[in-house]
Design an enzyme around this catalytic site. Structure first.
Site, PDB file in Angstrom:
ATOM      1  N   LYS A 190       3.164  -2.615  -1.728  1.00 59.77           N
ATOM      2  CA  LYS A 190       1.779  -2.455  -2.157  1.00 59.77           C
ATOM      3  C   LYS A 190       1.197  -1.166  -1.559  1.00 59.77           C
ATOM      4  CE  LYS A 190      -2.691  -4.688  -1.942  1.00 59.77           C
ATOM      5  NZ  LYS A 190      -3.503  -5.829  -1.572  1.00 59.77           N
ATOM      6  N   GLU A 195       9.285  -0.854   7.389  1.00 60.77           N
ATOM      7  CA  GLU A 195      10.575  -1.466   7.020  1.00 60.77           C
ATOM      8  C   GLU A 195      11.023  -0.980   5.645  1.00 60.77           C
ATOM      9  OE1 GLU A 195       7.959  -3.083   8.164  1.00 60.77           O
ATOM     10  OE2 GLU A 195       8.536  -4.515   9.726  1.00 60.77           O
ATOM     11  N   GLY A 237      -0.612  -9.163  -1.113  1.00 64.12           N
ATOM     12  CA  GLY A 237       0.857  -9.150  -1.092  1.00 64.12           C
ATOM     13  C   GLY A 237       1.452 -10.525  -1.350  1.00 64.12           C
ATOM     14  N   ARG A 238       0.948 -11.544  -0.663  1.00 59.89           N
ATOM     15  CA  ARG A 238       1.530 -12.893  -0.791  1.00 59.89           C
ATOM     16  C   ARG A 238       1.125 -13.592  -2.075  1.00 59.89           C
ATOM     17  NH1 ARG A 238      -1.991 -12.187   3.260  1.00 59.89           N
ATOM     18  NH2 ARG A 238      -3.888 -13.423   3.382  1.00 59.89           N
ATOM     19  N   GLU A 246      -0.048 -16.853   6.553  1.00 64.76           N
ATOM     20  CA  GLU A 246      -0.730 -15.559   6.604  1.00 64.76           C
ATOM     21  C   GLU A 246      -2.157 -15.722   6.051  1.00 64.76           C
ATOM     22  OE1 GLU A 246       1.452 -11.470   6.406  1.00 64.76           O
ATOM     23  OE2 GLU A 246       0.616 -11.776   4.417  1.00 64.76           O
ATOM     24  N   HIS A 301      20.271 -34.467   7.260  1.00 59.37           N
ATOM     25  CA  HIS A 301      21.326 -34.488   8.277  1.00 59.37           C
ATOM     26  C   HIS A 301      21.013 -33.552   9.427  1.00 59.37           C
ATOM     27  CE1 HIS A 301      24.024 -37.013   5.913  1.00 59.37           C
ATOM     28  NE2 HIS A 301      23.416 -36.439   4.872  1.00 59.37           N
ATOM     29  N   LYS A 338       2.486  -4.042  14.707  1.00 58.40           N
ATOM     30  CA  LYS A 338       2.966  -2.837  14.003  1.00 58.40           C
ATOM     31  C   LYS A 338       2.610  -1.582  14.803  1.00 58.40           C
ATOM     32  CE  LYS A 338       2.146  -4.567   9.293  1.00 58.40           C
ATOM     33  NZ  LYS A 338       1.328  -4.395   8.089  1.00 58.40           N
TER      34      LYS A 338
HETATM   35  O1  F6P Z   1       2.538  -7.067   7.387  1.00 58.66           O
HETATM   36  C1  F6P Z   1       2.093  -7.999   6.474  1.00 58.66           C
HETATM   37  C2  F6P Z   1       2.025  -7.430   5.094  1.00 58.66           C
HETATM   38  O2  F6P Z   1       0.927  -6.587   4.973  1.00 58.66           O
HETATM   39  C3  F6P Z   1       1.999  -8.529   4.058  1.00 58.66           C
HETATM   40  O3  F6P Z   1       0.750  -9.030   3.832  1.00 58.66           O
HETATM   41  C4  F6P Z   1       2.616  -7.856   2.891  1.00 58.66           C
HETATM   42  O4  F6P Z   1       3.060  -8.777   1.960  1.00 58.66           O
HETATM   43  C5  F6P Z   1       3.733  -7.102   3.567  1.00 58.66           C
HETATM   44  O5  F6P Z   1       3.180  -6.673   4.790  1.00 58.66           O
HETATM   45  C6  F6P Z   1       4.305  -5.945   2.799  1.00 58.66           C
HETATM   46  O6  F6P Z   1       3.342  -4.978   2.514  1.00 58.66           O
HETATM   47  P1  F6P Z   1       3.580  -3.858   1.440  1.00 58.66           P
HETATM   48  O7  F6P Z   1       3.791  -4.519   0.110  1.00 58.66           O
HETATM   49  O8  F6P Z   1       2.358  -2.992   1.465  1.00 58.66           O
HETATM   50  O9  F6P Z   1       4.808  -3.088   1.837  1.00 58.66           O
END
Ligand code: F6P
Length: 562
Positions: A213, A219, A285-286, A371, A402, A526
């Site tokens: 987003k 990452e 995002g979620r 979240e 189990h 972060k």
């Molecule tokens: O760190 C949390 C977050 O902001 C989430 O809410 C989001 O889904 C995820 O990181 C990834 O963010 P992006 O789509 O901006 O890479």
């Protein structure tokens, strides 16, 4: 428009009724066996059907009379007003000053919605149609890799909402994958993830979809750069391209597309704007799996399947928005969660899908629920007035049986659990004359029965048990479960299920007065990681700024790094 101050649910008359009901229950005792015996219509009063989904709430620690209190609580916290604010695009995500419009992502194109001057539905369908067109090109082989080979693998690079939704849905709808294209998902910045996911990949037939987003997430950006290096190195190694700027740019053009709200940043990365699919800051995002974030799904499952998925969401959205609270199972499920969290002191909530295809559903729900509702302040900045949030967790049944079910059956914690199953399977098997799906589903039914009704000491004794064995083999019962029993796991029913949980989260957030759409709690870590990274690379001043514990851990790292 100003968002009104949250209503303190604990000051409402419905809350006072819940306090009273809870006190009475404690006094008279909670006894599901007895409640079922005393009221032959309990199941009828506490079960609901929504399209192809059947909900049985009867094995919960509630009485049918409480439905009225739950509905009253919804009214007193102004759920209706807040729902309308959600559906009409008011800025209910106050801390980020944004509308929250995932419901628009699944609205039919005939409808209209203008928010902040944006014709939302037209924009949504313009992107959807571009994605359908692009996916069809990949599926038909019209779009090929740099060497002319058909794309057979799409790799989604993203994290959090840009990963959990796509991977969960891809796994859930595997039987609908029909174009000979498989998907992989790289999320973790741990180099092991990309190494394992690319190890056996053919670069000539791979398409990377960079999903972010913000297009700044460390990452995802790191993995996207790694993937680009991997692609170019492999293609050069295989003599598929020459190591020239032009050939490398061509390769990236053929093998990289992006999904983001930050189109300028995508262009700076080198991905062609024509191969970029946008969404908007009003999609959290979620809450984004039904936006362009689902591109890998449209490619692997096909546009028709994705449309059905969106229809499922929309139908549950409308059910939630328009159904009276006393009959509205979404609202009642949310209120039950509040009941368990705030009155019984439940800390966690198990989600137990009796369908292997849903094996990532609990992980998906963890982000959606935690979240969203893991907050200690309300949307006006004041402290919450009661406990909020639930710790969601789970594994597919029967695997969980189990493993951790022992604690749910006989432990000291109260763990409300959602059991989710579907009548029909995509893989019918008969084994020694036994229909395996029936054997499987008998477990789904047996577990909720055992949890609700248990086994008394008297019954245990009657079986000839003596001494400590009697207590050990006794099941107290009265362990709350909800059964969600669908017809078949389809794109439509999966859309319904996701919307169901989204709206449960929203309703609980409304009761607790919290902004379920921001996520400031993920920010501090972060920032600190960025400050610590130079210390690991031996920057002395960065090292000096760390606390003693972190310094000791860094020393351990220095001593052991090969
Ligand atoms: O760190 C949390 C977050 O902001 C989430 O809410 C989001 O889904 C995820 O990181 C990834 O963010 P992006 O789509 O901006 O890479």
């Amino acid at each position: 428009m100003e968002t009104s101050a949250p209503i303190d649910a604990t000051k409402t008359t419905a809350w006072a009724d819940l306090v009273k009901t809870f006190g009475e229950m404690k006094k008279t005792g909670i006894n599901l066996r007895q409640w079922f015996n005393d009221d032959p219509s309990r199941v009828e009063k506490l079960s609901f059907t929504v399209n192809d989904l059947y909900f049985d709430l009867s094995k919960n620690l509630i009485t049918p009379e409480m439905i009225k209190i739950f509905a009253h609580l919804a009214e007193e916290v102004h759920l209706h007003e807040r729902t309308e604010q959600l559906f009409t695009g008011e800025h209910i995500n106050v801390t980020e000053d944004r509308a929250v419009l995932h419901i628009a992502l699944r609205m039919p194109d005939k409808q209209q919605l203008t928010v902040d001057g944006q014709d939302v539905i037209t924009d949504v369908h313009t992107v959807l149609n571009r994605m359908y067109e692009f996916a069809n090109k990949i599926r038909s082989g019209e779009w090929r890799g740099i060497t002319g080979k058909k794309i057979t693998t799409v790799v989604n690079i993203g994290i959090g909402g840009s990963d959990l939704g796509p991977v969960m849905v891809y796994e859930a709808l595997k039987p609908y994958s029909d174009a000979g294209i498989t998907a992989r998902f790289i999320s973790n910045i741990d180099p092991n993830d990309i190494a394992e996911k690319t190890r056996d990949l053919d670069p000539e037939t791979t398409l990377f979809i960079v999903v972010s987003k913000s297009f700044t997430t460390i990452e995802t950006m790191t993995n996207a750069l790694d993937a680009r290096t991997w692609l170019l190195n492999k293609l050069i190694e295989q003599n598929a391209i020459n190591n020239t700027e032009d050939q490398c740019a061509q390769a990236v053009h053929h093998h990289f597309v992006a999904v983001s709200t930050a189109l300028d940043k995508v262009a700076a990365f080198g991905i062609d704007p024509d191969n970029t699919f946008g969404f908007w800051n009003w999609v959290g995002g979620r809450y984004s799996v039904d936006s362009a974030v689902g591109l890998s799904l449209i490619i692997t499952l096909g546009p028709a399947c994705f449309k059905e998925f969106l229809d499922g969401f929309h139908s549950m959205d409308m059910y939630f928005r328009t159904t009276d609270y006393e009959k509205n199972v979404v609202v009642l499920l949310a209120m039950m969660n509040v009941w368990y969290t705030n009155f019984f002191g439940a800390e966690s909530h198990a989600v137990l899908p009796y369908n292997q295809y849903l094996h990532r559903f609990p992980a998906y729900l963890q982000q959606l629920t935690m979240e969203s509702n893991g907050k200690s302040v309300r949307w006006d900045g004041t402290p919450v007035t009661t406990k909020t949030g639930e710790i969601y967790w789970g594994e597919p049944g029967t695997n969980g049986q189990h493993s951790f079910y022992q604690l749910i059956h006989q432990g000291t914690h109260i763990i409300p659990a959602d059991f989710i199953a579907f009548v029909n399977t995509s893989n019918p098997v008969t084994c020694s004359d036994q229909d395996v799906q029936e054997l499987f589903l008998s477990n789904f039914l047996a577990q909720t029965k055992a949890l609700a009704f248990g086994k008394t000491a008297q019954e245990v004794r009657r079986e000839g048990n003596k001494g400590p064995l009697v207590a050990a083999r006794t099941f107290n019962g009265n362990r709350p479960t909800t059964s969600i029993f669908g017809d078949t796991l389809t794109p439509y029913s999966l859309g319904e299920l996701i919307s169901l949980y989204e709206m449960i989260v929203f309703t609980e957030g409304t009761v607790w007065g919290i902004d379920s759409f921001d996520q400031w709690g993920v920010e501090l870590g972060k920032v600190l990681a960025k400050q610590i990274a130079p210390a690991l690379a031996h920057d002395e001043s960065a090292y000096e700024q760390q606390d003693q514990s972190t310094q000791a851990l860094i020393q351990w790292y220095y001593a052991h790094r090969h």
